[in-house]
Scaffold this motif. Structure first.
Motif, PDB file in Angstrom:
ATOM      1  N   ILE A 139       0.815  -1.218   0.000  1.00  0.00           N
ATOM      2  CA  ILE A 139       0.000   0.000   0.000  1.00  0.00           C
ATOM      3  C   ILE A 139       0.853   1.275   0.000  1.00  0.00           C
ATOM      4  O   ILE A 139       0.628   2.160  -0.834  1.00  0.00           O
ATOM      5  N   PRO A 140       1.835   1.420   0.895  1.00  0.00           N
ATOM      6  CA  PRO A 140       2.588   2.684   0.903  1.00  0.00           C
ATOM      7  C   PRO A 140       3.340   2.958  -0.402  1.00  0.00           C
ATOM      8  O   PRO A 140       3.428   4.106  -0.836  1.00  0.00           O
ATOM      9  N   ASP A 141       3.877   1.911  -1.019  1.00  0.00           N
ATOM     10  CA  ASP A 141       4.594   2.100  -2.286  1.00  0.00           C
ATOM     11  C   ASP A 141       3.657   2.576  -3.393  1.00  0.00           C
ATOM     12  O   ASP A 141       3.991   3.482  -4.157  1.00  0.00           O
ATOM     13  N   ILE A 142       2.482   1.974  -3.463  1.00  0.00           N
ATOM     14  CA  ILE A 142       1.517   2.361  -4.493  1.00  0.00           C
ATOM     15  C   ILE A 142       0.978   3.758  -4.177  1.00  0.00           C
ATOM     16  O   ILE A 142       0.815   4.591  -5.082  1.00  0.00           O
ATOM     17  N   CYS A 143       0.731   4.038  -2.919  1.00  0.00           N
ATOM     18  CA  CYS A 143       0.285   5.379  -2.520  1.00  0.00           C
ATOM     19  C   CYS A 143       1.310   6.439  -2.916  1.00  0.00           C
ATOM     20  O   CYS A 143       0.936   7.514  -3.393  1.00  0.00           O
ATOM     21  N   ASP A 144       2.582   6.141  -2.707  1.00  0.00           N
ATOM     22  CA  ASP A 144       3.626   7.100  -3.091  1.00  0.00           C
ATOM     23  C   ASP A 144       3.517   7.458  -4.565  1.00  0.00           C
ATOM     24  O   ASP A 144       3.583   8.632  -4.939  1.00  0.00           O
ATOM     25  N   TYR A 145       3.356   6.457  -5.397  1.00  0.00           N
ATOM     26  CA  TYR A 145       3.274   6.689  -6.842  1.00  0.00           C
ATOM     27  C   TYR A 145       2.070   7.561  -7.194  1.00  0.00           C
ATOM     28  O   TYR A 145       2.154   8.411  -8.084  1.00  0.00           O
ATOM     29  N   PHE A 146       0.956   7.368  -6.500  1.00  0.00           N
ATOM     30  CA  PHE A 146      -0.278   8.096  -6.808  1.00  0.00           C
ATOM     31  C   PHE A 146      -0.483   9.330  -5.913  1.00  0.00           C
ATOM     32  O   PHE A 146      -1.570   9.897  -5.888  1.00  0.00           O
ATOM     33  N   ASN A 147       0.569   9.738  -5.219  1.00  0.00           N
ATOM     34  CA  ASN A 147       0.530  10.934  -4.370  1.00  0.00           C
ATOM     35  C   ASN A 147      -0.581  10.891  -3.319  1.00  0.00           C
ATOM     36  O   ASN A 147      -1.315  11.868  -3.130  1.00  0.00           O
ATOM     37  N   VAL A 148      -0.697   9.744  -2.664  1.00  0.00           N
ATOM     38  CA  VAL A 148      -1.637   9.571  -1.562  1.00  0.00           C
ATOM     39  C   VAL A 148      -0.796   9.393  -0.300  1.00  0.00           C
ATOM     40  O   VAL A 148       0.085   8.532  -0.252  1.00  0.00           O
ATOM     41  N   LYS A 149      -1.053  10.206   0.695  1.00  0.00           N
ATOM     42  CA  LYS A 149      -0.284  10.161   1.935  1.00  0.00           C
ATOM     43  C   LYS A 149      -0.660   8.925   2.748  1.00  0.00           C
ATOM     44  O   LYS A 149      -1.829   8.538   2.793  1.00  0.00           O
TER      45      LYS A 149
END
Length: 169
Positions: A139-149
């Motif tokens: 989740i955190p890696d994918i969130c980083d790519y999509f600019n989700v904190k």
């Protein structure tokens, strides 16, 4: 600002450090924050919580209406973008990544990210970034790519300035 809660926050809290009998204050904090919309989650997470007949299953039924649908068009579009990214990013990287990609896409995780992007929410999860560029989407890696904190439970509690004070009976 709203915070979108991953299933592992509920599950680990109940099983470990914020179990209902030892730290009812955690659940007393969570309930009203869900009711007023500061904390949100998605129906997929609710469904995961209903798989066990336990206290979190019962507790979550009381706030069932707070678990949002992912049927809206923007969340669906964000999910498609996430699914495409995961397949394009992870499949070429590792030969054995396909089962991990399929598992990731079959659970609530990509929907959590999609809904958080749609609602501009911060994801609260216990998952951690994969520093080794492994074959399992996190989740955190994918969130980083999509600019989700993303944050963890302790950061959420600090943001709300929550303190649990010992009370002996």
């Amino acid at each position: 600002m709203s915070y979108l809660i991953d299933a592992n926050i509920f599950i680990q809290a109940q099983q470990d450090y914020y179990c209902f009998d030892l730290c009812p204050g955690f659940w007393e904090f969570m309930g009203p924050k869900f009711m007023d919309g500061q904390l949100i989650s998605i129906r997929n997470v609710f469904d995961e919580l209903q798989k066990q007949d336990d206290e979190i299953c019962t507790w979550s039924k009381g706030i069932m209406h707070c678990f949002q649908s992912v049927d809206d068009q923007e969340t669906q579009m964000n999910f498609r973008a996430i699914a495409n990214y995961v397949q394009q990013e992870y499949a070429p990287r590792h030969k054995n990544s396909l089962p991990h990609i399929q598992k990731f896409l079959s659970v609530a995780d990509p929907w959590i990210i999609a809904k958080a992007k749609t609602t501009n929410a911060t994801v609260v999860t216990h998952e951690v970034r994969d520093k080794n560029n492994g074959c399992k989407p996190k989740i955190p890696d994918i969130c980083d790519y999509f600019n989700v904190k993303t944050i963890r439970t302790n950061e959420l509690l600090r943001d709300f300035q929550v303190q649990f004070i010992l009370s002996q009976q």
